[in-house]
Motif scaffolding. Sequence first.
Motif, short mmCIF file in Angstrom:
data_model
loop_
_atom_site.label_atom_id
_atom_site.label_comp_id
_atom_site.label_asym_id
_atom_site.label_seq_id
_atom_site.Cartn_x
_atom_site.Cartn_y
_atom_site.Cartn_z
N HIS A 56 3.67 5.68 3.91
CA HIS A 56 3.86 7.13 3.80
C HIS A 56 2.58 7.88 4.16
O HIS A 56 2.63 8.96 4.75
CB HIS A 56 4.30 7.48 2.37
N THR A 57 1.43 7.30 3.82
CA THR A 57 0.16 7.95 4.14
C THR A 57 -0.08 7.99 5.65
O THR A 57 -0.42 9.04 6.20
CB THR A 57 -1.01 7.21 3.46
N ILE A 58 0.11 6.88 6.32
CA ILE A 58 -0.20 6.85 7.75
C ILE A 58 0.86 7.54 8.60
O ILE A 58 0.63 7.80 9.79
CB ILE A 58 -0.42 5.41 8.26
N THR A 59 2.01 7.85 8.00
CA THR A 59 3.04 8.60 8.73
C THR A 59 3.05 10.08 8.35
O THR A 59 3.91 10.83 8.80
CB THR A 59 4.44 7.99 8.47
N GLY A 60 2.10 10.48 7.50
CA GLY A 60 1.95 11.89 7.17
C GLY A 60 2.82 12.40 6.04
O GLY A 60 2.84 13.61 5.77
#
Length: 358
Positions: A56-60
């Motif tokens: 979720h972090t790296i996909t924004g």
Amino acid sequence: MIGNQDTESMLGTRTIFNGIHSSEIFTSETVSLPELGPGEILVKVRLASICMSDVHTITGHRIEPTPSVLGHEAVVEVVTHRRPESDLSEGDRLTFSVADCCNKCEFCLKGLNQKCTKLFKYGHAKLSDGSGFNGCYASHIILRRGTHVVKIPDIIPDRCAAPINCSLATTMCAMEFVPKIKNGRAFIQGDGILGLYTCAALRELGYDTVYCSGMRIRRSEFIDRFGAIPLYNDEVLHEEINKIDVVVEVCGVSAVVNDGIRLLKPGGLYLFLGMVHPHSELNITGEQIIRKCLTIKGIHNYAPRHLDQAVDFLEKTIQKYPYDEVMGPAYALSDLSAAMKLSIEKVYSRVLVKPNMT
């Protein structure tokens, strides 16, 4: 300090997350490891697993401070430490609590250590916060003074040990609130790793009938082998209205909540674990809860005792459930981007990263 090792003469490699708008999302660097403070432990990362929160972090979809070292699920190995009162030895395999806490504040004293007023979470901290070796996508981590650690029994392989300190420990926290009911019936909403762990945990708690639903029908074989009944058919749901004792939400989708409430019998328990994001508005009324005398409980992370329980649970059931088979391949740290890409596809419950791969 065991071994009298000078950590400042040792080198460590870390993969830095620079943010999704950076020209390079991930960069790698090798630097000297800082000196240990009192109570700290230097560990080598044997094997890390990629939690969906990192995806979720790296996909924004989740905002974390940058630059940082992501990753909070891992099995680690003791290199050296400054905990003279402990029985830790070089080479011991450990799992560790994702939250470092003070053990003195109001919440710690209540057993809610995960809500400590001085909380620090591995894999969620800025690079400048502490040692700079705060996440699992690195060769080493420096575990802080207030971090609970548990030795991993030999029977548990690294592949199964890596997610203990997130998904499995959180499952143990949830089970603390589940009543033991003769001929109990439960429904789990979500077939990811939290769902599979919850299947096994409820069966071991004595629940006779456990349903588990999800969006990936290919997981149905594993749901069955983790002791539950795969549910991808609304007709079966209709037959269970007002018959379920416990519903556990682990899918992160608020749209399923009305189904859960319909299924629960009067006096039933609804546990929320997955909806830890802002897009989780609920379309329910107070009347739905009051007329059925329902209990709704939120579960977020866990306390140190739940990590102990998670290791004990896995040791006792390691040969009963296919923990190893739901794990995906292991990637070198230099291939973290490829590992993340595979995690996004949700083919496996967990994709693995081996920072010290040779």
